[in-house]
Design a protein around this motif. Sequence first.
Motif, PDB file in Angstrom:
ATOM      1  N   TYR A 149       0.869  -1.185   0.000  1.00  0.00           N
ATOM      2  CA  TYR A 149       0.000   0.000   0.000  1.00  0.00           C
ATOM      3  C   TYR A 149       0.900   1.228   0.000  1.00  0.00           C
ATOM      4  O   TYR A 149       2.026   1.192   0.505  1.00  0.00           O
TER       5      TYR A 149
ATOM      6  N   GLN B 293       3.910  -4.634   4.779  1.00  0.00           N
ATOM      7  CA  GLN B 293       2.856  -4.033   5.578  1.00  0.00           C
ATOM      8  C   GLN B 293       3.458  -3.099   6.617  1.00  0.00           C
ATOM      9  O   GLN B 293       4.621  -3.245   7.018  1.00  0.00           O
TER      10      GLN B 293
ATOM     11  N   PRO C 289      -1.079   0.891  10.043  1.00  0.00           N
ATOM     12  CA  PRO C 289      -1.934   1.764   9.217  1.00  0.00           C
ATOM     13  C   PRO C 289      -2.019   3.203   9.716  1.00  0.00           C
ATOM     14  O   PRO C 289      -2.313   4.105   8.933  1.00  0.00           O
TER      15      PRO C 289
ATOM     16  N   HIS D 179       1.206  -0.616  -6.289  1.00  0.00           N
ATOM     17  CA  HIS D 179       0.158  -0.466  -5.282  1.00  0.00           C
ATOM     18  C   HIS D 179      -1.152  -1.073  -5.796  1.00  0.00           C
ATOM     19  O   HIS D 179      -2.210  -0.867  -5.194  1.00  0.00           O
TER      20      HIS D 179
ATOM     21  N   TYR E 121      -7.559  -3.041   0.298  1.00  0.00           N
ATOM     22  CA  TYR E 121      -6.314  -3.459  -0.347  1.00  0.00           C
ATOM     23  C   TYR E 121      -5.692  -4.629   0.417  1.00  0.00           C
ATOM     24  O   TYR E 121      -5.322  -5.660  -0.172  1.00  0.00           O
ATOM     25  N   THR E 122      -5.584  -4.477   1.723  1.00  0.00           N
ATOM     26  CA  THR E 122      -4.948  -5.502   2.554  1.00  0.00           C
ATOM     27  C   THR E 122      -5.737  -6.805   2.537  1.00  0.00           C
ATOM     28  O   THR E 122      -5.172  -7.900   2.376  1.00  0.00           O
TER      29      THR E 122
ATOM     30  N   VAL F 151       0.967   4.755   8.241  1.00  0.00           N
ATOM     31  CA  VAL F 151       0.679   4.846   6.804  1.00  0.00           C
ATOM     32  C   VAL F 151      -0.173   6.088   6.531  1.00  0.00           C
ATOM     33  O   VAL F 151       0.104   6.869   5.613  1.00  0.00           O
TER      34      VAL F 151
ATOM     35  N   TRP G  43      -7.256   1.347   2.519  1.00  0.00           N
ATOM     36  CA  TRP G  43      -6.233   0.473   3.111  1.00  0.00           C
ATOM     37  C   TRP G  43      -6.786  -0.898   3.508  1.00  0.00           C
ATOM     38  O   TRP G  43      -6.186  -1.926   3.151  1.00  0.00           O
TER      39      TRP G  43
END
Length: 304
Positions: free
Chosen positions: A71, A144, A147, A123, A190-191, A150, A187
Amino acid sequence: MPERRYDTEVSEEDIIKVSDSHGNVMEFLEHGGQYISAKGVIMGKFPNPKTNFPRLKEMNIRSDDFFLCAYPKAGTHWTWEIMSMILQQTAEYHPLKKETHMLEFNTPEVLESVTSPRVFNTHLRPNNMPQQFFDKHCKTVFVQRNPKDVAVSFYYHCMQTIKFCGTFIQFMDFFMEKHGPVYHSAWPLYTLEWEKYFKEHPDHPVHYIMYEDLQQDPVSEIKRLAAFMDKPCDDQLANQIAEKCSFQNLKTASDTVKGGDRSMSFYRKGKVGDWKNHFTVALNEEFDQYLQQHKTDTVYKYEI
């Protein structure tokens, strides 16, 4: 590599505008649930995803290609440089920027011209990846990061790249999907999609890296990564790579070796836990609830 020239023509009806009550507006072009900066396409920085993503699906992949999936702001630059050094068996910086090897920012013709061994970074969500990536079971490194860190790093990134002018708290409303789709993608989504793919395809070779582990013990993580890549890496080389890829050295190399744009640096702090300097108590509680509502399988050894 072929000169990168992209069609800058964008239909107004294709532009997705996401805005809040404070006058903050983000404009995207979408394909396959991925949201790319419309202004970036109009300025000719990268191809239009609506026409390029379907072509990326059909691009030729080599069996010895490596893929780095992460990400935004999870450590892509850092890990890509380390992987490039491991492949070249020397602690020398790659002469090109990692964006030259990034799937969504290039056409298949540009990417296919890269000489092997190749480390592509992206990404992209799984549904937008080249089909041959799956067919050939290319070795994949999945990075990873906490978050919350991030989100903080992504905020400053968006201030530079898409000229977001709002406050961090206002940005977090976008990040938590309150106003519509998120730049690139959400996020948790995506994860979850990558976790689901790897769980359902245990035969696909994947190596997991936690940003925090890489910062805490870079030498051990570099040697672990080299083993996955099936490349020798003794203590001397691992230590040399760790030194060259320290945050400050990478930031300097971005300006000197790779001719980076000093007005737009993708390196800010690189710290673990910087989110504590940005989240209010109320925002932290709200984001915890958001993460709880969108749970992933990732287990964090660090405070979130």
